[in-house]
Design a protein around this motif. Structure first.
Motif, PDB file in Angstrom:
ATOM      1  N   LEU A 197       0.838  -1.194   0.000  1.00 30.49           N
ATOM      2  CA  LEU A 197       0.000   0.000   0.000  1.00 30.49           C
ATOM      3  C   LEU A 197       0.876   1.249   0.000  1.00 30.49           C
ATOM      4  CD1 LEU A 197      -2.464  -1.129   2.829  1.00 30.49           C
ATOM      5  CD2 LEU A 197      -2.914  -1.152   0.365  1.00 30.49           C
ATOM      6  N   ASP A 198       0.290   2.375  -0.341  1.00 31.49           N
ATOM      7  CA  ASP A 198       1.007   3.643  -0.310  1.00 31.49           C
ATOM      8  C   ASP A 198       1.096   4.138   1.136  1.00 31.49           C
ATOM      9  OD1 ASP A 198       0.852   6.875  -0.555  1.00 31.49           O
ATOM     10  OD2 ASP A 198       1.880   5.973  -2.274  1.00 31.49           O
ATOM     11  N   ARG A 199       2.227   4.722   1.502  1.00 31.70           N
ATOM     12  CA  ARG A 199       2.418   5.202   2.864  1.00 31.70           C
ATOM     13  C   ARG A 199       1.376   6.247   3.248  1.00 31.70           C
ATOM     14  NH1 ARG A 199       3.298   9.244   5.558  1.00 31.70           N
ATOM     15  NH2 ARG A 199       3.809  10.504   3.749  1.00 31.70           N
ATOM     16  N   THR A 200       1.014   7.114   2.333  1.00 28.43           N
ATOM     17  CA  THR A 200       0.027   8.147   2.656  1.00 28.43           C
ATOM     18  C   THR A 200      -1.351   7.546   2.915  1.00 28.43           C
ATOM     19  OG1 THR A 200      -0.419   8.598   0.317  1.00 28.43           O
ATOM     20  CG2 THR A 200       1.265   9.949   1.392  1.00 28.43           C
ATOM     21  N   TYR A 201      -1.649   6.430   2.265  1.00 28.07           N
ATOM     22  CA  TYR A 201      -2.918   5.742   2.508  1.00 28.07           C
ATOM     23  C   TYR A 201      -2.918   5.134   3.913  1.00 28.07           C
ATOM     24  CZ  TYR A 201      -6.919   2.654   1.822  1.00 28.07           C
ATOM     25  OH  TYR A 201      -8.120   2.007   1.942  1.00 28.07           O
ATOM     26  N   VAL A 202      -1.817   4.505   4.292  1.00 28.99           N
ATOM     27  CA  VAL A 202      -1.697   3.942   5.640  1.00 28.99           C
ATOM     28  C   VAL A 202      -1.791   5.062   6.677  1.00 28.99           C
ATOM     29  CG1 VAL A 202      -0.151   2.750   7.261  1.00 28.99           C
ATOM     30  CG2 VAL A 202      -0.384   1.912   4.908  1.00 28.99           C
TER      31      VAL A 202
ATOM     32  N   GLY B 118      -3.427   7.850   6.398  1.00 23.46           N
ATOM     33  CA  GLY B 118      -4.831   8.245   6.460  1.00 23.46           C
ATOM     34  C   GLY B 118      -5.675   7.278   7.275  1.00 23.46           C
ATOM     35  N   ILE B 119      -5.374   5.996   7.154  1.00 21.30           N
ATOM     36  CA  ILE B 119      -6.081   4.980   7.952  1.00 21.30           C
ATOM     37  C   ILE B 119      -5.779   5.193   9.425  1.00 21.30           C
ATOM     38  CG2 ILE B 119      -6.198   2.522   8.517  1.00 21.30           C
ATOM     39  CD1 ILE B 119      -5.690   1.968   5.501  1.00 21.30           C
ATOM     40  N   GLU B 120      -4.507   5.341   9.756  1.00 22.65           N
ATOM     41  CA  GLU B 120      -4.097   5.490  11.155  1.00 22.65           C
ATOM     42  C   GLU B 120      -4.662   6.756  11.794  1.00 22.65           C
ATOM     43  OE1 GLU B 120       0.139   5.118  11.531  1.00 22.65           O
ATOM     44  OE2 GLU B 120       0.084   2.959  11.136  1.00 22.65           O
ATOM     45  N   ARG B 121      -4.865   7.790  11.010  1.00 18.26           N
ATOM     46  CA  ARG B 121      -5.407   9.043  11.540  1.00 18.26           C
ATOM     47  C   ARG B 121      -6.937   9.077  11.524  1.00 18.26           C
ATOM     48  NH1 ARG B 121      -3.566  13.500   8.326  1.00 18.26           N
ATOM     49  NH2 ARG B 121      -3.141  12.011   6.672  1.00 18.26           N
ATOM     50  N   GLY B 122      -7.553   7.995  11.039  1.00 19.53           N
ATOM     51  CA  GLY B 122      -9.008   7.920  11.010  1.00 19.53           C
ATOM     52  C   GLY B 122      -9.643   8.727   9.903  1.00 19.53           C
ATOM     53  N   LEU B 123      -8.854   9.066   8.888  1.00 20.92           N
ATOM     54  CA  LEU B 123      -9.369   9.840   7.763  1.00 20.92           C
ATOM     55  C   LEU B 123      -9.864   8.947   6.625  1.00 20.92           C
ATOM     56  CD1 LEU B 123      -6.577  12.575   7.606  1.00 20.92           C
ATOM     57  CD2 LEU B 123      -8.799  12.699   8.755  1.00 20.92           C
ATOM     58  N   ARG B 124      -9.339   7.754   6.566  1.00 19.45           N
ATOM     59  CA  ARG B 124      -9.705   6.795   5.522  1.00 19.45           C
ATOM     60  C   ARG B 124     -10.596   5.715   6.112  1.00 19.45           C
ATOM     61  NH1 ARG B 124      -8.200   7.567   0.122  1.00 19.45           N
ATOM     62  NH2 ARG B 124      -6.336   8.841   0.082  1.00 19.45           N
ATOM     63  N   ASN B 125     -11.489   5.210   5.285  1.00 20.63           N
ATOM     64  CA  ASN B 125     -12.371   4.127   5.682  1.00 20.63           C
ATOM     65  C   ASN B 125     -12.024   2.926   4.806  1.00 20.63           C
ATOM     66  OD1 ASN B 125     -14.419   2.815   6.979  1.00 20.63           O
ATOM     67  ND2 ASN B 125     -16.070   3.855   5.896  1.00 20.63           N
ATOM     68  N   PRO B 126     -11.080   2.083   5.267  1.00 18.34           N
ATOM     69  CA  PRO B 126     -10.584   0.998   4.413  1.00 18.34           C
ATOM     70  C   PRO B 126     -11.645  -0.066   4.142  1.00 18.34           C
ATOM     71  CG  PRO B 126      -9.733   0.753   6.634  1.00 18.34           C
ATOM     72  CD  PRO B 126     -10.455   2.064   6.592  1.00 18.34           C
ATOM     73  N   THR B 127     -11.533  -0.679   2.983  1.00 18.87           N
ATOM     74  CA  THR B 127     -12.420  -1.773   2.618  1.00 18.87           C
ATOM     75  C   THR B 127     -12.038  -3.021   3.400  1.00 18.87           C
ATOM     76  OG1 THR B 127     -10.982  -2.547   0.845  1.00 18.87           O
ATOM     77  CG2 THR B 127     -12.646  -0.888   0.255  1.00 18.87           C
ATOM     78  N   LEU B 128     -12.907  -4.006   3.366  1.00 17.34           N
ATOM     79  CA  LEU B 128     -12.617  -5.273   4.035  1.00 17.34           C
ATOM     80  C   LEU B 128     -11.355  -5.901   3.454  1.00 17.34           C
ATOM     81  CD1 LEU B 128     -13.344  -7.437   6.058  1.00 17.34           C
ATOM     82  CD2 LEU B 128     -14.927  -8.397   4.378  1.00 17.34           C
ATOM     83  N   GLU B 129     -11.176  -5.779   2.140  1.00 16.90           N
ATOM     84  CA  GLU B 129      -9.977  -6.323   1.494  1.00 16.90           C
ATOM     85  C   GLU B 129      -8.713  -5.689   2.066  1.00 16.90           C
ATOM     86  OE1 GLU B 129      -8.033  -6.712  -2.978  1.00 16.90           O
ATOM     87  OE2 GLU B 129     -10.099  -6.071  -2.764  1.00 16.90           O
ATOM     88  N   VAL B 130      -8.721  -4.388   2.258  1.00 17.07           N
ATOM     89  CA  VAL B 130      -7.555  -3.690   2.809  1.00 17.07           C
ATOM     90  C   VAL B 130      -7.349  -4.071   4.275  1.00 17.07           C
ATOM     91  CG1 VAL B 130      -6.597  -1.415   3.406  1.00 17.07           C
ATOM     92  CG2 VAL B 130      -7.647  -1.783   1.168  1.00 17.07           C
TER      93      VAL B 130
END
Length: 72
Positions: free
Chosen positions: A35-40, A42-54
């Motif tokens: 995965l891209d570091r910026t995506y990770v 965003g997940i860690e900061r609660g800004l992204r809502n990852p899919t079940l696959e992720v």
């Protein structure tokens, strides 16, 4: 009145906690997961809502069972 914390925020904190326990930087963890570091980030900061696959990919990257990652 108790403030309700969004599940994606709780999940992100949990991912970060386990990543740090594993001794991985965001960059190393993202690379391990493909995965891209910026995506990770965003997940860690609660800004992204990852899919079940992720979420499954993250659990594998942390070398843990899925149920342990999403239990909060």
């Amino acid at each position: 009145m108790e403030k309700i914390i969004a599940p994606k925020v709780l999940f992100g904190k949990r991912v970060k906690e386990f990543r740090l326990q594993a001794g991985l930087s965001q960059e190393a963890f993202a690379l391990k997961c493909g995965l891209d570091r910026t995506y990770v980030s965003g997940i860690e900061r609660g800004l992204r809502n990852p899919t079940l696959e992720v979420i499954v990919i993250l659990a594998k990257g942390l070398e843990m069972e899925l149920k342990n990652l999403i239990e909060f």
